[in-house]
Design a protein around this motif. Structure first.
Motif, PDB file in Angstrom:
ATOM      1  N   UNK A  59      31.023  51.807  29.022  1.00 61.93           N
ATOM      2  CA  UNK A  59      32.106  50.855  28.739  1.00 61.93           C
ATOM      3  C   UNK A  59      33.156  50.871  29.847  1.00 61.93           C
ATOM      4  N   UNK A  60      33.468  52.050  30.377  1.00 59.74           N
ATOM      5  CA  UNK A  60      34.426  52.151  31.478  1.00 59.74           C
ATOM      6  C   UNK A  60      33.887  51.439  32.722  1.00 59.74           C
ATOM      7  N   UNK A  61      32.603  51.584  32.983  1.00 65.21           N
ATOM      8  CA  UNK A  61      31.983  50.910  34.120  1.00 65.21           C
ATOM      9  C   UNK A  61      32.030  49.397  33.939  1.00 65.21           C
ATOM     10  N   UNK A  62      31.756  48.945  32.713  1.00 64.62           N
ATOM     11  CA  UNK A  62      31.835  47.517  32.435  1.00 64.62           C
ATOM     12  C   UNK A  62      33.272  47.016  32.636  1.00 64.62           C
ATOM     13  N   UNK A  63      34.236  47.788  32.164  1.00 66.82           N
ATOM     14  CA  UNK A  63      35.649  47.398  32.311  1.00 66.82           C
ATOM     15  C   UNK A  63      36.001  47.289  33.797  1.00 66.82           C
ATOM     16  N   UNK A  64      35.546  48.224  34.603  1.00 62.32           N
ATOM     17  CA  UNK A  64      35.811  48.164  36.044  1.00 62.32           C
ATOM     18  C   UNK A  64      35.166  46.929  36.656  1.00 62.32           C
ATOM     19  N   UNK A  65      33.978  46.611  36.191  1.00 63.05           N
ATOM     20  CA  UNK A  65      33.270  45.452  36.722  1.00 63.05           C
ATOM     21  C   UNK A  65      34.021  44.152  36.398  1.00 63.05           C
ATOM     22  N   UNK A  66      34.578  44.060  35.200  1.00 65.00           N
ATOM     23  CA  UNK A  66      35.280  42.852  34.769  1.00 65.00           C
ATOM     24  C   UNK A  66      36.722  42.770  35.288  1.00 65.00           C
ATOM     25  N   UNK A  67      37.230  43.856  35.856  1.00 61.56           N
ATOM     26  CA  UNK A  67      38.633  43.874  36.280  1.00 61.56           C
ATOM     27  C   UNK A  67      38.772  44.094  37.789  1.00 61.56           C
ATOM     28  N   UNK A  68      37.799  43.678  38.546  1.00 62.80           N
ATOM     29  CA  UNK A  68      37.829  43.863  40.002  1.00 62.80           C
ATOM     30  C   UNK A  68      39.071  43.215  40.616  1.00 62.80           C
ATOM     31  N   UNK A  69      39.355  41.994  40.227  1.00 65.65           N
ATOM     32  CA  UNK A  69      40.504  41.269  40.782  1.00 65.65           C
ATOM     33  C   UNK A  69      41.816  41.994  40.462  1.00 65.65           C
ATOM     34  N   UNK A  70      41.972  42.389  39.226  1.00 65.18           N
ATOM     35  CA  UNK A  70      43.203  43.081  38.813  1.00 65.18           C
ATOM     36  C   UNK A  70      43.351  44.420  39.532  1.00 65.18           C
ATOM     37  N   UNK A  71      42.238  45.095  39.751  1.00 71.73           N
ATOM     38  CA  UNK A  71      42.280  46.376  40.461  1.00 71.73           C
ATOM     39  C   UNK A  71      42.648  46.187  41.938  1.00 71.73           C
ATOM     40  N   UNK A  72      42.198  45.093  42.525  1.00 71.30           N
ATOM     41  CA  UNK A  72      42.583  44.790  43.905  1.00 71.30           C
ATOM     42  C   UNK A  72      44.082  44.511  43.996  1.00 71.30           C
ATOM     43  N   UNK A  73      44.599  43.774  43.035  1.00 74.54           N
ATOM     44  CA  UNK A  73      46.036  43.492  43.009  1.00 74.54           C
ATOM     45  C   UNK A  73      46.816  44.793  42.849  1.00 74.54           C
ATOM     46  N   UNK A  74      46.347  45.671  41.983  1.00 72.52           N
ATOM     47  CA  UNK A  74      46.996  46.960  41.779  1.00 72.52           C
ATOM     48  C   UNK A  74      46.959  47.798  43.061  1.00 72.52           C
ATOM     49  N   UNK A  75      45.834  47.833  43.728  1.00 68.01           N
ATOM     50  CA  UNK A  75      45.722  48.607  44.973  1.00 68.01           C
ATOM     51  C   UNK A  75      46.671  48.052  46.036  1.00 68.01           C
ATOM     52  N   UNK A  76      46.765  46.735  46.133  1.00 61.58           N
ATOM     53  CA  UNK A  76      47.694  46.120  47.081  1.00 61.58           C
ATOM     54  C   UNK A  76      49.138  46.479  46.733  1.00 61.58           C
ATOM     55  N   UNK A  77      49.464  46.457  45.462  1.00 61.34           N
ATOM     56  CA  UNK A  77      50.824  46.789  45.030  1.00 61.34           C
ATOM     57  C   UNK A  77      51.152  48.248  45.348  1.00 61.34           C
ATOM     58  N   UNK A  78      50.189  49.135  45.158  1.00 60.12           N
ATOM     59  CA  UNK A  78      50.404  50.550  45.486  1.00 60.12           C
ATOM     60  C   UNK A  78      50.637  50.735  46.983  1.00 60.12           C
ATOM     61  N   UNK A  79      49.835  50.048  47.791  1.00 58.64           N
ATOM     62  CA  UNK A  79      49.983  50.136  49.237  1.00 58.64           C
ATOM     63  C   UNK A  79      51.323  49.563  49.687  1.00 58.64           C
ATOM     64  N   UNK A  80      51.718  48.438  49.112  1.00 61.32           N
ATOM     65  CA  UNK A  80      53.007  47.835  49.464  1.00 61.32           C
ATOM     66  C   UNK A  80      54.160  48.764  49.128  1.00 61.32           C
ATOM     67  N   UNK A  81      54.091  49.437  47.992  1.00 61.07           N
ATOM     68  CA  UNK A  81      55.139  50.379  47.621  1.00 61.07           C
ATOM     69  C   UNK A  81      55.193  51.541  48.608  1.00 61.07           C
ATOM     70  N   UNK A  82      54.044  52.073  48.965  1.00 65.17           N
ATOM     71  CA  UNK A  82      54.015  53.173  49.935  1.00 65.17           C
ATOM     72  C   UNK A  82      54.605  52.740  51.275  1.00 65.17           C
TER      73      UNK A  82
END
Length: 109
Positions: A59-82
């Motif tokens: 289920x966690x793998x499926x969730x990651x698969x369905x949330x690729x876009x949101x995870x990319x946005x989160x990674x960008x936000x983390x990088x911008x904060x750093x």
């Protein structure tokens, strides 16, 4: 750097530090928004029975698969904060260094 350049830079840095602090606050707010968006998407997948794996790992793998876009946005936000935090610290270090140089020059005068 001559004395005039040091003075001008010392006078300009507080405003630059203020702007950098605001950038950090905005980047932090975007990070919180990105985390919320990811959590909402994961919740909707779970509540909408889109995650049908036999175990938590699947289920966690499926969730990651369905949330690729949101995870990319989160990674960008983390990088911008750093990056915003690093810029702020650089301004603060420069201010401290120039202030120390100014004190040395004052003592030498």
């Amino acid at each position: 750097m001559d004395k005039q350049t040091i003075i001008k830079r010392l006078l300009a840095l507080p405003a630059e530090i203020t702007i950098a602090e605001e950038d950090v606050l905005q980047a932090h707010a975007r990070l919180i928004d990105a985390k919320d968006m990811l959590q909402q998407k994961e919740d909707s997948l779970l509540l909408g029975n889109m995650l049908d794996g036999k175990n938590a790992e699947t289920r966690a793998a499926q969730a990651r698969q369905f949330t690729t876009h949101e995870r990319e946005i989160l990674a960008d936000a983390e990088l911008n904060l750093k990056n915003a935090s690093v810029r702020l610290e650089r301004h603060r270090y420069e201010f401290k260094a120039l202030h120390a140089v100014a004190e040395l020059l004052k003592g030498a005068a």
